[in-house]
Design an enzyme around this catalytic site. Structure first.
Site, PDB file in Angstrom:
ATOM      1  CB  ALA A 154     -16.784  53.926 -30.600  1.00 10.31           C
ATOM      2  NE  ARG A 155     -10.982  52.124 -27.733  1.00 12.96           N
ATOM      3  CZ  ARG A 155     -10.499  52.160 -28.962  1.00 12.96           C
ATOM      4  NH1 ARG A 155     -11.180  51.595 -29.949  1.00 12.96           N
ATOM      5  NH2 ARG A 155      -9.352  52.745 -29.217  1.00 12.96           N
ATOM      6  CD  GLU A 184     -12.131  44.262 -29.522  1.00 17.51           C
ATOM      7  OE1 GLU A 184     -10.958  44.459 -29.882  1.00 17.51           O
ATOM      8  OE2 GLU A 184     -13.074  45.030 -29.833  1.00 17.51           O
ATOM      9  CG  HIS A 203     -11.094  46.195 -33.212  1.00 21.60           C
ATOM     10  ND1 HIS A 203     -11.000  46.327 -31.854  1.00 21.60           N
ATOM     11  CD2 HIS A 203     -10.918  47.449 -33.704  1.00 21.60           C
ATOM     12  CE1 HIS A 203     -10.765  47.588 -31.527  1.00 21.60           C
ATOM     13  NE2 HIS A 203     -10.709  48.296 -32.642  1.00 21.60           N
ATOM     14  CB  ALA A 206      -7.734  51.188 -38.474  1.00 20.35           C
TER      15      ALA A 206
END
Length: 467
Positions: A154-155, A184, A203, A206
């Site tokens: 998520a975060r 990041e 990350h 997606a």
């Protein structure tokens, strides 16, 4: 990737691309869950170094284990569905999640502390907000089962990373699979990244060819929707409301704007609004009912009909403040099931002269009330008069002497002028006393038609309102 950024009082689609990718994280979360449980990354790295360590990398089964999904939105609910398919018991914590959706997936909604105490695996799917920042911290880890495993796609900021390192070292957390980090990319010597019980990816939630193409399409669709005036749940400088909550509130959003439009048109001269009170009646507690979008849409309804200002979710509060409008909100907690977000919304404008004064209170106050029926906004009260009329199209309000034949007389005038009546409702104090007739019309009557209605002897005053 372009981003449109506006100043104060303007729209902003920053963050739309992030929201467009969120649903694809469900797949990465499922992969991380399985890879962590079976030590895939560690075993792969060891074998490439020439080590054959079957006993060292014995994993754990997912079957029969309890997964706590923290954030039961679009991504979280899909992760839950996949986990059920893997034979896991799934619980979820989300103050905004509707119980019927959870039941449909065979998922039990629990409190935050219950989720921490019961989970063998925890998967995080909430946005980073002041409320969720470092949600998993030393205090949270102390409430978990020893040996719990955590997935976060998520975060990064929702986990206190230093506290997670301590929990890993103590054995409270057996493993973690992380795709996101507070900073990041993380530093090269980051203790969390280098921890032997942590599986990390840069990350990648997606990062597939299909996902990037889909994101581009979704951004284009979001921009088109925003330009059409549709609600966007992902503008970062607008009220931040989860998409699933926004979807549930959609008919009430329409109701809120229409009540604002109706109320301001009842003000003589169409201006002078300074004090507005909004009342929400609901069986849900304040923590379970986010009214910021509703307040913004009522503001939009109050301001746009009497000005050339375009009001949206971003600039609503700012525009109201500029115009000296003070809005207060009151919540009326009802008994009963909280399945429906709201029972009714009431808008009151104080200390103004009304076009329809006799139907309003004697204290210089305009009051209108409405509710959603079968997904359609309805006006249910004007001042002290109960009515029931759909808020589609436009509306004629007549204050009259309650006597036989009034509905037919007004209906005949409108019919002769080819004005279609969609709804008609009459509210009265008592038989043969004063009454209010609310008439929904599909077309705007000509001035001569309205004049004929006003000339009916029993009608004491009337007003035509555009909704």
């Amino acid at each position: 990737m372009w981003i449109y950024r506006g100043g104060e009082g303007t729209g902003c689609l920053v963050g739309q691309w992030r929201a467009a990718t969120q649903w694809r994280r469900r797949r990465h979360a499922s992969c991380a869950l399985a890879a962590m449980a079976r030590n895939v990354a560690q075993a792969d790295a060891a074998l490439k170094k020439g080590k054959w360590e079957r006993n060292k990398y014995v994993g754990v089964s997912l079957v029969g284990k309890t997964l706590a999904v923290m954030g039961f939105g679009k991504v979280g609910s899909e992760v839950a569905r996949r986990a059920k398919g893997l034979g896991m018991q799934v619980i979820a914590h989300d103050p905004y999640a509707p119980a019927d959706r959870a039941r449909a997936l065979g998922v039990e909604l629990v409190t935050f502390d219950e989720a921490l105490a019961l989970a063998d695996f925890i998967s995080l799917h909430m946005p980073l907000t002041p409320t969720t920042s470092k949600m998993l911290n030393d205090e949270s880890f102390a409430k978990m089962k020893k040996g719990v495993r955590i997935v976060n796609v998520a975060r990064g900021g929702v986990i206190d990373e230093e506290a997670l390192v301590r929990a890993l070292d103590s054995g409270i957390v057996a493993q973690a699979a992380l795709d996101v980090f507070t900073k990041e990319p993380p530093p090269l010597d980051d203790k969390l990244v280098m921890h032997h019980n942590v599986t990390v990816t840069p990350h990648l939630g997606a990062s597939t060819t299909e996902a990037q193409e889909g994101v581009a399409i979704e951004i284009a669709e979001a921009v088109v929707g925003a330009l059409k005036g549709e609600l966007a749940s992902t503008a970062v400088n607008a009220p931040m409301v989860p998409a699933e909550v926004l979807s549930e509130l959609a008919p009430y959003v329409v109701l809120a704007e229409k009540l604002g439009r109706l109320a301001v048109q009842l003000v003589a001269g169409g201006s002078g609004v300074k004090s507005v009170k909004i009342t929400y009646a609901s069986a849900r507690t304040p923590d379970d009912l986010d009214t910021r979008v509703l307040r913004a849409m009522i503001t939009k309804g109050l301001i746009e009909p009497v000005s050339d200002v375009y009001v949206n979710l971003v600039n609503a509060d700012f525009t109201a403040k500029q115009r000296g409008i003070r809005l207060t909100e009151e919540r009326f907690l009802l008994d009963g099931s909280p399945e429906s977000p709201l029972e009714f919304i009431q808008v009151q404008i104080a200390n103004v002269e009304s076009k329809f004064a006799s139907a309003m209170s004697e204290t210089g106050e305009i009051s209108v009330e409405g509710k959603v029926k079968d997904g359609i906004p309805h006006l249910t009260k004007v001042g002290s008069f109960q009515v029931d009329v759909s808020m589609e199209g436009s509306l004629i309000l007549c204050r009259q002497v309650d006597q036989p034949g009034m509905i037919g007389t007004v209906g005949s005038i409108l019919g002769e002028e080819n004005v279609n009546v969609s709804f008609m409702s009459v509210g009265r104090i008592a038989p043969r006393k004063h009454a209010v007739m609310a008439i929904g019309v599909d077309e705007q009557p000509a001035k001569e038609t309205l004049k004929k209605i006003g000339e009916i002897p029993a009608i004491e005053e009337f007003v035509f309102l555009k909704l």
